[in-house]
Design a protein around this motif. Structure first.
Motif, PDB file in Angstrom:
ATOM      1  N   LYS A  93       0.808  -1.212   0.000  1.00 34.02           N
ATOM      2  CA  LYS A  93       0.000   0.000   0.000  1.00 34.02           C
ATOM      3  C   LYS A  93       0.846   1.269   0.000  1.00 34.02           C
ATOM      4  CE  LYS A  93      -3.875  -2.208   2.311  1.00 34.02           C
ATOM      5  NZ  LYS A  93      -4.653  -2.322   3.538  1.00 34.02           N
ATOM      6  N   LYS A  94       1.965   1.252   0.736  1.00 33.58           N
ATOM      7  CA  LYS A  94       2.755   2.471   0.901  1.00 33.58           C
ATOM      8  C   LYS A  94       3.930   2.575  -0.055  1.00 33.58           C
ATOM      9  CE  LYS A  94       1.578   3.210   5.742  1.00 33.58           C
ATOM     10  NZ  LYS A  94       2.064   3.371   7.103  1.00 33.58           N
ATOM     11  N   GLN A  95       4.503   1.461  -0.475  1.00 33.45           N
ATOM     12  CA  GLN A  95       5.680   1.494  -1.321  1.00 33.45           C
ATOM     13  C   GLN A  95       5.303   1.593  -2.790  1.00 33.45           C
ATOM     14  OE1 GLN A  95       7.603  -2.176  -0.157  1.00 33.45           O
ATOM     15  NE2 GLN A  95       9.017  -1.074   1.178  1.00 33.45           N
ATOM     16  N   GLY A  96       6.190   2.243  -3.562  1.00 35.53           N
ATOM     17  CA  GLY A  96       6.027   2.256  -5.002  1.00 35.53           C
ATOM     18  C   GLY A  96       6.429   0.915  -5.587  1.00 35.53           C
ATOM     19  N   LYS A  97       6.205   0.749  -6.888  1.00 37.62           N
ATOM     20  CA  LYS A  97       6.473  -0.548  -7.511  1.00 37.62           C
ATOM     21  C   LYS A  97       7.951  -0.920  -7.462  1.00 37.62           C
ATOM     22  CE  LYS A  97       2.490  -0.572 -10.572  1.00 37.62           C
ATOM     23  NZ  LYS A  97       1.999  -0.494 -11.962  1.00 37.62           N
ATOM     24  N   ARG A  98       8.832   0.049  -7.702  1.00 37.33           N
ATOM     25  CA  ARG A  98      10.266  -0.254  -7.660  1.00 37.33           C
ATOM     26  C   ARG A  98      10.666  -0.754  -6.277  1.00 37.33           C
ATOM     27  NH1 ARG A  98      14.733   0.750 -10.632  1.00 37.33           N
ATOM     28  NH2 ARG A  98      16.703   0.842  -9.485  1.00 37.33           N
ATOM     29  N   GLU A  99      10.210  -0.073  -5.236  1.00 38.92           N
ATOM     30  CA  GLU A  99      10.536  -0.470  -3.864  1.00 38.92           C
ATOM     31  C   GLU A  99       9.952  -1.842  -3.525  1.00 38.92           C
ATOM     32  OE1 GLU A  99       9.243   2.540  -4.678  1.00 38.92           O
ATOM     33  OE2 GLU A  99      11.103   3.706  -4.453  1.00 38.92           O
ATOM     34  N   ARG A 100       8.723  -2.095  -3.988  1.00 48.32           N
ATOM     35  CA  ARG A 100       8.094  -3.387  -3.735  1.00 48.32           C
ATOM     36  C   ARG A 100       8.839  -4.511  -4.442  1.00 48.32           C
ATOM     37  NH1 ARG A 100       2.721  -1.131  -5.273  1.00 48.32           N
ATOM     38  NH2 ARG A 100       2.463  -3.003  -6.522  1.00 48.32           N
ATOM     39  N   LEU A 101       9.261  -4.242  -5.668  1.00 51.37           N
ATOM     40  CA  LEU A 101      10.019  -5.251  -6.409  1.00 51.37           C
ATOM     41  C   LEU A 101      11.351  -5.551  -5.719  1.00 51.37           C
ATOM     42  CD1 LEU A 101       9.246  -4.043 -10.023  1.00 51.37           C
ATOM     43  CD2 LEU A 101       8.681  -6.312  -9.105  1.00 51.37           C
ATOM     44  N   THR A 102      12.008  -4.506  -5.230  1.00 54.20           N
ATOM     45  CA  THR A 102      13.282  -4.707  -4.536  1.00 54.20           C
ATOM     46  C   THR A 102      13.074  -5.513  -3.260  1.00 54.20           C
ATOM     47  OG1 THR A 102      14.178  -2.647  -5.439  1.00 54.20           O
ATOM     48  CG2 THR A 102      15.256  -3.544  -3.474  1.00 54.20           C
ATOM     49  N   GLN A 127       5.133 -11.485  -8.613  1.00 51.66           N
ATOM     50  CA  GLN A 127       3.977 -11.960  -7.857  1.00 51.66           C
ATOM     51  C   GLN A 127       4.087 -11.565  -6.388  1.00 51.66           C
ATOM     52  OE1 GLN A 127       3.365 -16.196  -7.993  1.00 51.66           O
ATOM     53  NE2 GLN A 127       1.358 -16.073  -7.010  1.00 51.66           N
ATOM     54  N   ALA A 128       5.271 -11.746  -5.793  1.00 54.74           N
ATOM     55  CA  ALA A 128       5.463 -11.394  -4.381  1.00 54.74           C
ATOM     56  C   ALA A 128       5.300  -9.901  -4.149  1.00 54.74           C
ATOM     57  CB  ALA A 128       6.844 -11.854  -3.911  1.00 54.74           C
ATOM     58  N   ALA A 129       5.616  -9.097  -5.176  1.00 54.29           N
ATOM     59  CA  ALA A 129       5.502  -7.633  -5.058  1.00 54.29           C
ATOM     60  C   ALA A 129       4.131  -7.117  -5.450  1.00 54.29           C
ATOM     61  CB  ALA A 129       6.559  -6.975  -5.929  1.00 54.29           C
ATOM     62  N   ASN A 130       3.273  -8.019  -5.955  1.00 55.64           N
ATOM     63  CA  ASN A 130       1.959  -7.614  -6.446  1.00 55.64           C
ATOM     64  C   ASN A 130       2.081  -6.597  -7.583  1.00 55.64           C
ATOM     65  OD1 ASN A 130      -0.836  -7.773  -6.544  1.00 55.64           O
ATOM     66  ND2 ASN A 130      -1.123  -6.132  -5.031  1.00 55.64           N
ATOM     67  N   VAL A 131       2.993  -6.914  -8.500  1.00 57.20           N
ATOM     68  CA  VAL A 131       3.249  -6.068  -9.667  1.00 57.20           C
ATOM     69  C   VAL A 131       3.099  -6.953 -10.909  1.00 57.20           C
ATOM     70  CG1 VAL A 131       5.016  -4.755 -10.916  1.00 57.20           C
ATOM     71  CG2 VAL A 131       4.823  -4.531  -8.429  1.00 57.20           C
ATOM     72  N   PRO A 132       2.380  -6.515 -11.936  1.00 52.76           N
ATOM     73  CA  PRO A 132       2.291  -7.323 -13.151  1.00 52.76           C
ATOM     74  C   PRO A 132       3.686  -7.602 -13.717  1.00 52.76           C
ATOM     75  CG  PRO A 132       0.706  -5.519 -13.219  1.00 52.76           C
ATOM     76  CD  PRO A 132       1.586  -5.282 -12.029  1.00 52.76           C
ATOM     77  N   VAL A 133       3.924  -8.846 -14.126  1.00 55.48           N
ATOM     78  CA  VAL A 133       5.262  -9.239 -14.548  1.00 55.48           C
ATOM     79  C   VAL A 133       5.754  -8.389 -15.714  1.00 55.48           C
ATOM     80  CG1 VAL A 133       4.548 -11.078 -16.149  1.00 55.48           C
ATOM     81  CG2 VAL A 133       6.765 -11.222 -14.959  1.00 55.48           C
ATOM     82  N   GLY A 134       4.856  -7.936 -16.561  1.00 53.78           N
ATOM     83  CA  GLY A 134       5.252  -7.095 -17.685  1.00 53.78           C
ATOM     84  C   GLY A 134       5.791  -5.741 -17.256  1.00 53.78           C
TER      85      GLY A 134
END
Length: 199
Positions: free
Chosen positions: A15-24, A46-53
């Motif tokens: 909820k709080k982190q951006g996609k880059r931070e979540r991916l890291t 998947q663990a970051a809840n970010v579409p793989v693309g």
């Protein structure tokens, strides 16, 4: 001191982190749990809840994500060192470091040291990631050396290496034997060792 060991994983806050931070953060977690070779970009996404693309928008390759995970470990180590430096004496700082390692005993029993296992895997490669990881370990050794030197020890370098080696060794045994109490007992021994050096 809670969560004070090298490589402690922060929770992934979608909820709080951006996609880059979540991916890291997801890369740190998945690389620890599955290893570099078994972890795919899809696992991390998947663990970051970010579409793989979307991963390639932030990281051009899996190696770039591994490098970001190394940097995340380095940032956490620097934050940990800053917190430890608030303590009054070098023995207190070193024992707080050891206490943080012991707090992570259940995680170590399941997956090993969060950063040591990554270093071990990367050591089998010669693409520069191994050297980046080594710099983070060197930072911790240097800080420990400063503490032993402040205690008046001329053998501060050897003592720093011995302390980190003891932790990595007990992490390996704790993981291999799936016995968190091994780390608890070694932590107590290391605290007594620090006390004996301060006398």
């Amino acid at each position: 001191m809670t969560n004070s060991n090298l490589g402690t994983r922060a929770p992934i806050d979608t909820k709080k982190q951006g996609k880059r931070e979540r991916l890291t953060a997801a890369a740190v977690k998945m690389l620890h749990e599955q290893g570099v070779e078994k972890t795919t970009l899809a696992d991390i996404a998947q663990a970051a809840n970010v579409p793989v693309g979307n991963v390639y928008y932030y990281f051009k390759s899996k190696d770039a994500l591994v490098d970001a995970a190394i940097d995340a470990h380095a940032q956490r180590l620097r934050a940990m060192i800053a917190a430890l430096d608030e303590l009054a004496t070098p023995p207190e700082r070193l024992k707080a470091l050891i206490g943080g390692w012991v707090e992570q005993r259940d995680l170590a029993a399941r997956f090993g040291c969060p950063f040591g296992t990554l270093c071990s895997e990367l050591d089998k490669r010669a693409d520069g990631l191994d050297r980046n990881a080594a710099k983070v370990v060197q930072l911790l050794i240097d800080w420990c050396q400063q503490q032993f030197r402040a205690m008046g020890r001329r053998d501060s370098r050897d003592l720093a290496v011995a302390l980190i080696a003891a932790y990595q060794g007990i992490s390996l045994l704790t993981n291999t034997l799936r016995d968190p109490q091994l780390m608890t007992r070694e932590g107590r021994r290391l605290e007594r060792w620090i006390d004996s050096l301060a006398d």
